[in-house]
Design an enzyme around this catalytic site. Structure first.
Site, short mmCIF file in Angstrom:
data_model
loop_
_atom_site.label_atom_id
_atom_site.label_comp_id
_atom_site.label_asym_id
_atom_site.label_seq_id
_atom_site.Cartn_x
_atom_site.Cartn_y
_atom_site.Cartn_z
N SER A 3 24.91 -12.17 -64.01
CA SER A 3 25.11 -13.40 -63.25
C SER A 3 26.01 -13.18 -62.04
O SER A 3 26.28 -14.12 -61.29
CB SER A 3 25.70 -14.48 -64.16
N ASN B 293 33.57 -17.05 -73.27
CA ASN B 293 32.99 -18.39 -73.46
C ASN B 293 33.93 -19.50 -72.99
O ASN B 293 33.52 -20.43 -72.30
CB ASN B 293 32.59 -18.60 -74.92
N THR C 109 12.60 -57.95 -46.34
CA THR C 109 12.20 -57.66 -47.72
C THR C 109 10.76 -57.19 -47.58
O THR C 109 10.04 -57.65 -46.69
CB THR C 109 12.27 -58.91 -48.62
N HIS C 110 10.36 -56.23 -48.40
CA HIS C 110 9.03 -55.61 -48.27
C HIS C 110 8.83 -55.00 -46.89
O HIS C 110 7.70 -54.85 -46.43
CB HIS C 110 7.91 -56.62 -48.55
N SER D 184 11.32 -31.43 -29.51
CA SER D 184 10.07 -30.80 -29.93
C SER D 184 9.74 -29.69 -28.95
O SER D 184 10.00 -29.80 -27.76
CB SER D 184 8.95 -31.84 -29.93
N LYS E 250 10.14 -35.97 -26.95
CA LYS E 250 10.59 -36.23 -28.32
C LYS E 250 12.08 -36.02 -28.52
O LYS E 250 12.69 -35.09 -27.99
CB LYS E 250 9.84 -35.30 -29.30
N ASN F 153 13.96 -36.08 -32.09
CA ASN F 153 13.64 -36.29 -33.51
C ASN F 153 14.89 -36.46 -34.38
O ASN F 153 15.88 -35.77 -34.17
CB ASN F 153 12.82 -35.11 -34.03
N GLU G 298 16.05 -36.91 -41.59
CA GLU G 298 14.91 -36.50 -42.42
C GLU G 298 15.33 -35.50 -43.49
O GLU G 298 14.88 -35.55 -44.64
CB GLU G 298 13.82 -35.88 -41.54
N TYR H 203 28.19 -21.61 -77.90
CA TYR H 203 27.67 -21.01 -76.67
C TYR H 203 26.34 -20.30 -76.91
O TYR H 203 26.15 -19.62 -77.91
CB TYR H 203 28.69 -19.99 -76.12
N GLN I 283 24.30 -19.73 -69.03
CA GLN I 283 24.55 -19.02 -67.78
C GLN I 283 23.69 -19.62 -66.65
O GLN I 283 24.03 -19.49 -65.48
CB GLN I 283 24.23 -17.53 -67.97
N LYS J 158 24.75 -22.61 -63.53
CA LYS J 158 25.54 -22.55 -62.29
C LYS J 158 24.76 -22.68 -61.00
O LYS J 158 25.12 -23.47 -60.12
CB LYS J 158 26.34 -21.25 -62.26
N1 ARG Z 1 28.20 -14.94 -67.56
C1 ARG Z 1 28.32 -15.76 -68.71
C2 ARG Z 1 27.92 -17.20 -68.37
O1 ARG Z 1 27.86 -17.52 -67.26
C3 ARG Z 1 29.72 -15.72 -69.21
C4 ARG Z 1 29.86 -15.99 -70.66
C5 ARG Z 1 29.25 -14.90 -71.43
N2 ARG Z 1 29.53 -15.03 -72.82
C6 ARG Z 1 28.90 -14.29 -73.72
N3 ARG Z 1 29.20 -14.48 -74.95
N4 ARG Z 1 27.99 -13.41 -73.39
O2 ARG Z 1 27.67 -18.01 -69.24
#
Ligand code: ARG
Length: 463
Positions: free
Chosen positions: A28, A115, A160-161, A282, A288, A290, A295, A322, A327, A330
């Site tokens: 990660s 964890n 409205t509408h 444009s 134009k 824009n 948007e 966990y 993972q 994120k």
């Molecule tokens: N890179 C892991 C995550 O984002 C960290 C935690 C990993 N924990 C484990 N027991 N392998 O979740």
């Protein structure tokens, strides 16, 4: 790149290193390097606590805390070499710490796990985003208040509408968004209060036998208290979901307003002129200008809400505690947060720079029989007709005006009296758009005096 030696952080029981594909799916670091500052803050707090509780020596803690600052400056300075073999930000930082300070680095991971570490880092990161969203929302609300105050008595069509309904004031329309973004702000604040508890010290899942002080680390990291259940602490991501939920609703509001700006800036409406700074041209059509920023803001809701759904899906089937699935929490949140902040800033810029075309707004407000309700109300007030009958009479007058190709105030008194004999000259007083909006004085109504009251209330709230 993997060689065939086992992982230096957890490879004790492994004879061989991972397959390259295993390494690729497992790592990660490519994205969680964004948590570096939070990871190091968490580790520094943990090290200080380990020394304060006598679990490690003061000198080891001092070396760890100093070394972590060195690592942080390497990361911030761009000289840090991230390693995929070391999987994630936690192990990258710890491995580098070992190179920098040697043996004491190995004591840092006492009484914690990746964890609780990742749960802590991510909470700190999301908390920062909530704070950034709060500033972005406040800036946007301030820009809207400036517009609302300047145009508290400008008249425009209310729809409205998307059909002309009744005249409203420009200030009233701006203040509607102030209310919406104000609720977004309070949703962010609510989420912050709930997420502000520390997972650190929950360790892998069960807590630890070391005499750690979770209150101390919680306080050092600006959390209100430690989380009360170690299983919960390492395994929920509801704080990120609350942020995404609040972000999604906010993005929805931004998107609606963006849609209005797209419509309003068109040649057919000409309600607003957007600044050059927030428009594009444009490459083929020289005339134009824009509304691209609007948007793109309108489109951002898709990825932000998508992130919300994606994380819900990641979490929904996970047994406690966990699982590595988490993972995947994120990247989507990073993307959603980046785009929310960008959308808020772009909207604030557009609102700050845009100019409402007062004359065009007023002309549009007067067309489309927008004062028909005022006419019906007048019939009720002045002739004693029940509202339902007044509605009917007014409908007949609208049909007559439509047939003659004119607006309601252009009908003659005798035209009107032919429809209802009780109508008098006084009716013309209520048919202008300014009279119409001025009469809507109920609390929260569109009358300029009500708008000014709401502007004043918000200024007080923000002061
Ligand atoms: N890179 C892991 C995550 O984002 C960290 C935690 C990993 N924990 C484990 N027991 N392998 O979740």
């Amino acid at each position: 790149m993997s060689d065939n030696s086992s992982n230096q952080m957890w490879g004790g029981r492994f004879a061989a290193g991972p397959d390259a594909i295993m390494e690729a799916i497992n790592a990660s670091i490519g994205f969680d390097k964004r948590l570096a500052a939070q990871d190091i803050a968490g580790s520094r707090a943990h090290a200080a606590m380990l020394a304060a509780t006598g679990i490690i020596s003061d000198s080891d803690a001092e070396a760890i805390r100093e070394g972590l600052l060195t690592v942080l400056s390497e990361i911030e300075g761009g000289t840090f070499e991230f390693s995929t073999a070391l999987e994630d930000i936690h192990m990258n930082v710890e491995a580098r710490l070992k190179e920098v300070i040697g043996e004491p680095a190995g004591r840092l991971h006492t009484g914690r796990s990746r964890n609780d570490q990742v749960a802590t880092d991510f909470r700190l990161w999301v908390r920062d985003q909530v704070d950034a969203a709060e500033s972005g929302l406040l800036a946007l609300i301030r820009a809207l208040l400036v517009q609302a105050e300047a145009g508290a008595d400008w008249v425009m069509p209310g729809f409205t509408h998307l059909q002309t309904a009744q005249p409203v004031t420009w200030g009233h329309h701006m203040m509607a968004y102030v209310e919406m973004f104000g609720r977004d702000l309070s949703r962010m604040r609510d989420a912050r209060a709930r997420m502000n508890e520390s997972p650190l010290g929950a360790a892998a899942l069960a807590g630890t036998g070391f005499p750690i002080d979770r209150h101390m680390t919680a306080q050092a990291l600006g959390f209100d208290r430690p989380m009360a259940n170690s299983l919960d602490a390492v395994s929920d991501r509801d704080f990120a979901l609350e942020f995404l939920g609040a972000a999604s609703i906010c993005a929805m509001h931004l998107s609606r307003f963006a849609e209005e700006l797209v419509i309003w800036s068109s040649a057919q409406f000409r309600f607003v002129t957007l600044s050059d700074r927030f428009s594009t041209g444009s490459s083929i059509m020289p005339q134009k200008k824009n509304p691209d920023a609007a948007e793109l803001i309108r489109a951002k809701i898709g990825r932000i809400f998508g992130a919300n759904v994606a994380l819900m899906m990641v979490m929904k089937g996970l047994p406690l505690a966990y699982s590595k699935d988490m993972q995947e929490d994120k990247e989507q949140v990073f993307d959603a947060a980046d785009n929310l902040m960008l959308a808020l800033a772009a909207m604030e810029g557009m609102v700050r720079d845009m100019s409402g075309n007062r004359a065009q707004l007023e002309a549009a407000a007067a067309s489309g029989f927008s004062t028909a309700t005022d006419l019906a109300d007048w019939l009720v007030r002045e002739t004693g007709l029940p509202f339902r009958d007044a509605h009917h009479v007014t409908g007949a007058l609208v049909a007559l005006a439509e047939k003659k190709g004119c607006d309601l105030p252009d009908l003659s008194l005798s035209d009107m009296q032919a429809v209802n004999a009780k109508i008098t000259e006084g009716i013309f007083d209520v048919l202008t758009v300014h009279k119409s909006v001025a009469s809507r004085t109920s609390y929260g109504g569109t009358a300029p005096e009500q708008v000014r009251k709401q502007v004043a209330r918000w200024k007080e709230i923000l002061a």
